[in-house]
Write an enzyme that holds these catalytic residues in place. Structure first.
Site, mmCIF file in Angstrom:
data_model
loop_
_atom_site.group_PDB
_atom_site.id
_atom_site.type_symbol
_atom_site.label_atom_id
_atom_site.label_comp_id
_atom_site.label_asym_id
_atom_site.label_seq_id
_atom_site.Cartn_x
_atom_site.Cartn_y
_atom_site.Cartn_z
ATOM 1 N N ARG A 1 0.805 -1.223 0.000
ATOM 2 C CA ARG A 1 0.000 0.000 0.000
ATOM 3 C C ARG A 1 0.836 1.269 0.000
ATOM 4 N NH1 ARG A 1 -5.327 -1.359 2.031
ATOM 5 N NH2 ARG A 1 -5.643 0.783 2.617
ATOM 6 N N ASN B 1 -4.526 6.558 7.442
ATOM 7 C CA ASN B 1 -4.599 6.327 5.998
ATOM 8 C C ASN B 1 -5.712 7.220 5.466
ATOM 9 O OD1 ASN B 1 -6.182 3.694 4.079
ATOM 10 N ND2 ASN B 1 -4.857 5.294 3.345
ATOM 11 N N LYS C 1 -0.197 0.120 -4.391
ATOM 12 C CA LYS C 1 -1.141 -0.754 -5.089
ATOM 13 C C LYS C 1 -2.593 -0.293 -5.010
ATOM 14 C CE LYS C 1 -2.105 -5.330 -6.398
ATOM 15 N NZ LYS C 1 -1.839 -4.980 -7.800
HETATM 16 N N1 HGA Z 1 -2.139 12.030 4.283
HETATM 17 C C1 HGA Z 1 -1.272 11.145 5.022
HETATM 18 C C2 HGA Z 1 -1.641 9.701 4.769
HETATM 19 C C3 HGA Z 1 -1.411 9.341 3.333
HETATM 20 C C4 HGA Z 1 -2.146 8.138 2.837
HETATM 21 O O1 HGA Z 1 -3.040 7.567 3.416
HETATM 22 N N2 HGA Z 1 -1.779 7.715 1.629
HETATM 23 O O2 HGA Z 1 -2.472 6.694 1.030
HETATM 24 C C5 HGA Z 1 0.183 11.395 4.705
HETATM 25 O O3 HGA Z 1 0.512 12.056 3.713
HETATM 26 O O4 HGA Z 1 1.017 10.941 5.462
#
Ligand code: HGA
Length: 605
Positions: A27, A98, A600
């Site tokens: 991820r 997330n 992904k």
């Molecule tokens: N906005 C947060 C989490 C990023 C995220 O979930 N990406 O898929 C950051 O930039 O750390």
């Protein structure tokens, strides 16, 4: 994107968190971090880059404690550095997140006015500071978290830990998936059930707007209105062998090689007796005048291939759009429409938003997904699983061919329902489809030969892919695969479109990869190839034996695929396109399974 995990356990949390993060690394892998509470003391470790850097750090600076949270990041706000790595901490609170907090600027300004200080560029830190601000006003952790969550706009799955609290975690979801795992006197949270598989198979999926107050012995879930709710516990069977490489050098190689098997499995699932059997409530294509298909990336190209099938076989008009455009375009959806959403993970944020746009407008909503417990599946009237098994490689391979297989079956059903195919014709198509796993095996046997061709391709700066008819979207998919994992600039074009501009790019340094089975459009494609070769372009022709005989002589290279029914060629020819990208990436020495800048499952906009 971004994976989160949490543990309230009876064993040291750090190794469990790292193991779970390993399963979530698909991820995102910009940075990783964990925080634990040990004898009441909250502490954290974070490292830039792959998870292995965090593991190394933990060897030198271990983190004790049986309560912990962890994160693997795909950055949206702020560079991928240690300061911006999760968990974010504000005084007694640590958070992993997330998603994207869309109102973080307003919240930041408000918190700054209240005298709180920011140390990062992320939207996520706002959550920790907001909770700290509430705690400063004398609230309990539960009330502070609940009040803070109520202020957040955007998308989030999050887990919070508190200094001084060895037996407390708060988790919440809105727009990003989150699962709770139940153990014996232990509780876990994770972005997906696969992350929690080594710890438990007893899973509760939080629903939109839910938040949970967790201790080792007690799981309390409330919905967005604060009402206590009961969410079912499911036993989720995850084949752990699927998350190993099984002797292959990369997950992508394993997943390419699995295609004959998983495709056969998908067919067995849908073909019962003589006909096609769809799960769930009956679908009759006479109820629809129009099919609207929406997806992103590779899944979008699967839809474009399927558009040719639905139009040619079933005579139904089809609109295909990429979800990020569709969702803001405000397209009219006529009432007799079937809206079909295709997503491997079933969590693709743009596709989910597009689905929600169609709710109440389209007559039926159907989802073609790999993960059947996903949000897109749960919000659809009809779920068509592609049965590809867990796909770990960031560049999609087996999910693509399984999506194509399910979409082809659906197109056949549409044609049959609408009286455009009689029983005999349907049978002939199904017989041809049943041959595909065997043909894929034959194509797989050419892997070494494709590796030899891929070597000079890997040295090119630009590559063009050409195809006609349903091979045109496959050309775009071939180009996407090459871009994703070998970082070579590649474009897919309709063969007939080349002369309207892109032919200006052609010279002897630009390989032109033509994907053309010897079908009724073959002669036209050969003419386009001649136009390329007349300008010094070097053509790699992927065709069958008849095509090679008819047109192969002047080509730079020729790869010969087995003969296949014309309509099904995109499924078979996907395999050499994948292998070409794979071997080019290996030749270049790139990170095949975790290519730079990508992740992904795209759960953010
Ligand atoms: N906005 C947060 C989490 C990023 C995220 O979930 N990406 O898929 C950051 O930039 O750390």
């Amino acid at each position: 994107m971004c994976g989160i995990v949490g543990v309230l356990g009876n064993h040291e949390a750090a190794p469990l968190l790292v193991e779970a993060l390993k399963r979530l690394e698909y991820r995102g892998y910009d940075s990783a971090g964990i925080a634990t509470v040990n004898d009441g003391a909250l502490d954290r470790r974070r490292a830039v880059g792959k998870l292995v850097n965090l593991s190394d750090l933990l060897v030198h600076e271990p983190l004790a404690g049986k309560a912990g949270i962890g994160h693997t990041r795909w950055a949206t706000h702020g560079a991928p550095n240690v300061a911006n790595a999760h968990p974010h901490r504000a005084g007694p609170v640590a958070v992993v997140h997330n998603g994207i907090i869309e109102n973080f600027r307003e919240l930041r300004a408000e918190l700054a006015r209240a005298g709180l200080h920011f140390e990062t560029e992320t939207d996520t830190e706002t959550i920790a500071l907001l909770v700290q601000h509430m705690l400063n006003q004398g609230m309990t952790p539960r009330d502070a978290a609940s009040a803070a969550i109520g202020r957040l706009e955007g998308a989030f799955a999050l887990a919070l830990l508190f200094d001084g609290e060895d037996d407390l975690m708060i988790a919440a979801r809105k727009g990003s998936p989150l699962a709770i795992g139940h153990g014996k006197g232990e509780v876990f949270v994770g972005s997906d059930a696969m992350a929690l598989a080594p710890m438990t198979d007893q899973i509760t999926y939080l629903e939109e707007g839910d938040w949970a107050y967790l201790t080792r012995e007690h799981v309390e879930i409330r919905d967005a209105s604060g009402t206590l709710v009961n969410r079912p516990v499911q036993t989720v069977n995850i084949d752990l062998a699927q998350v190993e490489k099984g002797g292959h050098r990369h997950f992508m190689a394993k997943e390419i090689a699995e295609q004959p098997t998983v495709l056969g499995d998908a067919l067995a699932h849908y073909l019962r007796g003589e006909g096609i059997e769809l799960p769930g409530p009956g679908l009759d294509f006479n109820d629809f005048d129009r099919l609207v298909m929406v997806a992103c990336g590779t899944a979008n190209y699967a839809c474009v291939v399927a558009k040719y099938w639905f139009e040619q076989l079933a005579g139904i008009s089809v609109e295909v759009d990429i979800a990020s455009e569709f969702r803001y375009r405000e397209p009219p959806i006529p009432p007799r429409s079937l809206a079909l959403f295709v997503s491997q993970s079933g969590e693709t944020a743009d596709t989910l938003a597009a689905l929600r746009y169609c709710e109440g407008k389209a007559q039926r909503i159907a989802a073609v997904v790999n993960v059947t417990e996903s949000s897109i599946a749960r919000e659809s009237d009809l779920v068509l699983p592609i049965r590809a098994g867990t796909e770990i490689g960031v560049a999609s391979t087996k999910a693509f061919t399984c999506q194509l297989t399910v979409l082809f079956l659906l197109a056949l059903k549409a044609a049959h329902d609408r009286g455009r195919l009689d029983g005999e014709e349907l049978d002939a198509h199904l017989t041809a489809l049943r041959r595909i796993p065997g043909l894929l095996n034959t194509a797989l046997a050419q892997s070494d030969q494709i590796a030899t061709v891929a070597k000079p391709v890997s040295e090119a700066r630009d590559v063009l892919f050409l195809g006609r008819g349903a091979m045109f979207p496959l050309a775009m998919e071939g180009a996407l695969k090459l871009k994703e994992i070998s970082y070579i600039h590649a474009e897919g074009y309709a063969s007939g479109e080349l002369k309207h501009g892109p032919i200006a790019l052609v010279d002897k340094t630009v390989p032109v990869i033509v994907m053309a089975p010897s079908d009724h459009l073959f002669d036209k494609t050969v003419s386009n190839m001649q136009e390329v070769m007349a300008r010094g372009g070097k053509v790699l022709l992927i065709t069958d034996a008849r095509g090679a005989k008819a047109a192969g002589e002047d080509c730079w290279k020729v790869l010969v695929m087995p003969e296949v029914a014309a309509l099904l060629a995109p499924i078979l020819y996907a395999l050499p396109a994948q292998l070409l990208a794979y071997h080019a990436a290996v030749a270049k020495g790139t990170d095949v399974d975790q290519p730079r800048n990508l992740a992904k499952s795209v759960t953010v906009e």
